[in-house]
Each structure stands twice: as C-alpha cells, then as structure tokens.
Design an enzyme around this catalytic site. Structure first.
Site, PDB file in Angstrom:
ATOM      1  N   ASP A   1      40.949 -27.989   5.613  1.00 21.41           N
ATOM      2  CA  ASP A   1      40.364 -29.143   4.916  1.00 21.41           C
ATOM      3  C   ASP A   1      38.856 -28.949   4.763  1.00 21.41           C
ATOM      4  O   ASP A   1      38.180 -29.714   4.078  1.00 21.41           O
ATOM      5  CB  ASP A   1      40.711 -30.463   5.615  1.00 21.41           C
ATOM      6  CG  ASP A   1      40.234 -30.511   7.055  1.00 21.41           C
ATOM      7  OD1 ASP A   1      39.721 -29.487   7.555  1.00 21.41           O
ATOM      8  OD2 ASP A   1      40.369 -31.579   7.680  1.00 21.41           O
ATOM      9  N   SER A   2      38.328 -27.867   5.367  1.00 20.47           N
ATOM     10  CA  SER A   2      36.933 -27.482   5.127  1.00 20.47           C
ATOM     11  C   SER A   2      36.702 -27.150   3.658  1.00 20.47           C
ATOM     12  O   SER A   2      35.548 -27.022   3.241  1.00 20.47           O
ATOM     13  CB  SER A   2      36.556 -26.282   6.002  1.00 20.47           C
ATOM     14  OG  SER A   2      37.493 -25.237   5.836  1.00 20.47           O
TER      15      SER A   2
ATOM     16  N   ASP B   1      45.987 -27.413   6.387  1.00 20.58           N
ATOM     17  CA  ASP B   1      45.613 -28.607   7.135  1.00 20.58           C
ATOM     18  C   ASP B   1      46.243 -29.865   6.554  1.00 20.58           C
ATOM     19  O   ASP B   1      46.285 -30.037   5.321  1.00 20.58           O
ATOM     20  CB  ASP B   1      44.086 -28.800   7.073  1.00 20.58           C
ATOM     21  CG  ASP B   1      43.372 -28.134   8.230  1.00 20.58           C
ATOM     22  OD1 ASP B   1      43.986 -27.984   9.305  1.00 20.58           O
ATOM     23  OD2 ASP B   1      42.202 -27.770   8.050  1.00 20.58           O
TER      24      ASP B   1
ATOM     25  N   LYS C   1      48.525 -27.671  10.166  1.00 18.83           N
ATOM     26  CA  LYS C   1      47.631 -27.902  11.303  1.00 18.83           C
ATOM     27  C   LYS C   1      47.168 -29.356  11.272  1.00 18.83           C
ATOM     28  O   LYS C   1      46.869 -29.878  10.195  1.00 18.83           O
ATOM     29  CB  LYS C   1      46.433 -26.946  11.227  1.00 18.83           C
ATOM     30  CG  LYS C   1      45.409 -27.150  12.343  1.00 18.83           C
ATOM     31  CD  LYS C   1      44.433 -25.987  12.434  1.00 18.83           C
ATOM     32  CE  LYS C   1      43.330 -26.006  11.419  1.00 18.83           C
ATOM     33  NZ  LYS C   1      42.457 -27.195  11.436  1.00 18.83           N
TER      34      LYS C   1
ATOM     35  N   GLU D   1      44.797 -32.355  13.710  1.00 15.33           N
ATOM     36  CA  GLU D   1      43.812 -32.485  14.781  1.00 15.33           C
ATOM     37  C   GLU D   1      44.233 -33.569  15.764  1.00 15.33           C
ATOM     38  O   GLU D   1      44.705 -34.635  15.353  1.00 15.33           O
ATOM     39  CB  GLU D   1      42.441 -32.837  14.178  1.00 15.33           C
ATOM     40  CG  GLU D   1      41.928 -31.758  13.236  1.00 15.33           C
ATOM     41  CD  GLU D   1      40.558 -32.081  12.636  1.00 15.33           C
ATOM     42  OE1 GLU D   1      39.950 -33.107  13.018  1.00 15.33           O
ATOM     43  OE2 GLU D   1      40.113 -31.297  11.783  1.00 15.33           O
TER      44      GLU D   1
ATOM     45  N   GLU E   1      38.095 -25.504  19.001  1.00 12.58           N
ATOM     46  CA  GLU E   1      36.813 -25.450  18.282  1.00 12.58           C
ATOM     47  C   GLU E   1      35.688 -25.981  19.173  1.00 12.58           C
ATOM     48  O   GLU E   1      35.799 -27.077  19.748  1.00 12.58           O
ATOM     49  CB  GLU E   1      36.905 -26.280  16.988  1.00 12.58           C
ATOM     50  CG  GLU E   1      35.601 -26.240  16.194  1.00 12.58           C
ATOM     51  CD  GLU E   1      35.742 -26.694  14.751  1.00 12.58           C
ATOM     52  OE1 GLU E   1      36.873 -27.013  14.310  1.00 12.58           O
ATOM     53  OE2 GLU E   1      34.709 -26.726  14.050  1.00 12.58           O
TER      54      GLU E   1
END
Ligand code: KIV
Length: 279
Positions: A60-61, A99, A128, A130, A197
């Site tokens: 999502d970066s 993501d 993925k 979070e 991270e």
C-alpha cells in the site's frame, strides 16, 4: 557471488520455476535469507523477477511512492486492485503478495475475506495485513478460505497516527513482550509469515527464533529470515535515506541526468536526428 537460490534445495542447482510459500518456509529452515521488494508496475516487476527476487510486494506504499499521498492510509482498495493486477500480469516466478488497504479488514473477518478474495482475483497469491492478536479472526477467515496471509508487526504504517509517527517499536520489555504475543497469535491463526518493521535487531532476532514461520525484516536487523525494502528506496530513486535503507543504485540522479540531456538535445535540434525520423 553465489548463484545458488536461497529457496531451492541445497543439492539442487535448478531454481524453482515458481516461488511458493513452502519455498520461503524451506529457506527459513535452511537458514538462507530470501529477498522481497515492493513492485507496482510491469517494468519494476520484470526487472526484479530477472534479478531473482523471490517475493514482490504490491505494498500500500504505492499510495506514497507512486500516487503522491502523505500516508498509506490514503491508499484505496481500488488502487491495490489496479497495481496488483499490473504486477501479477507481468511476472511468473516471484510470489505476488498484496496489501489489504487501510479500512478494508479492521471491521471484521467478512470484510477482510471480501477484500482478500478481490485481491486474489486481481492476481495476488497471498495478502498482507497489519496488526496482531486483534486481527487473528481476520487471518483465520482468510486462511480458511484458502488465501495465504502474511502479518505485519512493529511499526505498522496504517497506524502512523496512533503510533505518533515513524518510531521503532519494541524497545522496552513490555512492548517487546507484546510483539512476541502478537507474532505468536498470528502464527497460531495460520499466518504464513510476518513482516517486522522498525524493530530492534535483537528483538527481531529473538522473534525469528521463536517463530516457526518466516520473518521478513525492514529496519529489523540481519537475523530475520528475509528482508524487504521499498524499491524506490533500494534503488536510490526516492531520496529517502532512513537508517535502515541502503541505496544500491542512484536511479534518481540517472533519471535527472537523462532528462537534462534529452532537454538539451531537443533545444539544440540534435534530437531527433535523421536516424529517428521517417522519410
Ligand atoms: O507497503 C509496503 O511497502 C510495506 C513494506 C514497508 C513492508 O508494507
């Protein structure tokens, strides 16, 4: 330079034609670090496939590195579908991990499943998300539906506001213990790996030993089972020089230089020359 694949069997010079999660698991067991890079488009994805990168993360970066947003919280599910499709259509060998965007899974398992299914339809081979123990039900629902999951702990960018900025997580005993509980909860729920991270190298090393599933570090030291970087940081294009980043090229300078020379030649009518023109 070793040409041996970290994910292949030690006696086998032939690299697997397709990277699967079991290859990452095997790499952990053999103590051979594997590599993950973000990718968002066909050119980066193909270059990284040719370089032998085992996992391409459609992160999502993309919202911050490509779309100009200040935070990944602005990246939408539609963005993720678009860029996941672009990467998945461009490569065959690397595992394509995508993501789940902010706001697409927090409310519960059915939301997570609906968006996870759409990412898989777009070409993702794993997703993925979070968070720790609080998202274990979502992980279970996804895994139960046949969608492999990679967790993401430590600094979780979608929670940048709650975490008061980009800060190393797990520096004291209480937060390190929480990281461990969360990692074990994700593993227990069926996650196939976990990104760590901005975690102290010692804590990440201990987590890597405690977990049966692979850890993938970004700013988490050398003892993780794999490493991941945002590709524009890795290639010196973003200009981001965080402590954990190493720029392996200076694409930013090269791109500027190419554009300057192009502009100069256009200004001098040196380009296009006869060899670039039609009769
Ligand atoms: O979106 C992303 O690029 C990521 C990496 C920072 C691991 O999640």
């Amino acid at each position: 330079m070793s040409t041996e694949s970290p994910v292949g069997p030690s006696s086998d010079a032939v690299r697997p034609a397709k990277i699967r999660l079991r290859h990452l698991q095997r790499a952990k067991q053999k103590g051979r670090p594997f590599s993950m890079l973000t990718a968002y488009d066909q050119f980066s994805a193909r270059a990284f496939e040719e370089a032998g990168i085992e996992v391409l993360l459609v992160g999502d970066s993309v919202g911050t590195t490509v779309l100009g947003h200040a935070s990944t919280t602005a990246t939408t599910h539609q963005d993720m579908l678009t860029f996941t499709g672009a990467v998945a259509r461009s490569v065959t060998r690397p595992l394509v991990l995508a993501d789940l965007a902010f706001g697409t899974y927090e409310s519960g398992p059915s939301d997570a499943l609906r968006h996870g299914v759409e990412l898989v339809r777009a070409g993702a081979e794993a997703v993925k998300l979070e968070g720790g123990a609080e998202i274990a039900p979502q992980v279970r629902a996804l895994v139960g539906a046949g969608i492999p999951v990679i967790g993401h702990l430590g600094f979780t960018p979608q929670s940048v506001n709650a975490l008061s900025g980009h800060r190393v997580q797990g520096r004291d005993e209480a937060t390190a213990a929480k990281l461990r509980r969360d990692a074990l909860a994700l593993q227990e729920a069926g996650a196939a790996g976990v990104v760590l991270e901005l975690v102290p190298a010692e804590v990440a090393g201990e987590l890597t030993e405690a977990l049966a599933i692979p850890t993938i570090g970004i700013g988490a030291g050398p003892r993780c089972d794999g490493q991941v970087l945002v590709w524009q940081d890795m290639a010196g294009l973003s200009g981001f020089h965080g402590t954990f980043v190493k720029a392996f090229a200076d694409l930013g300078d090269q791109l500027r230089d190419a554009a300057q020379r192009y502009r100069a030649e256009v200004g001098e009518r040196a380009y296009p020359g006869p060899e670039h023109s039609f009769e």
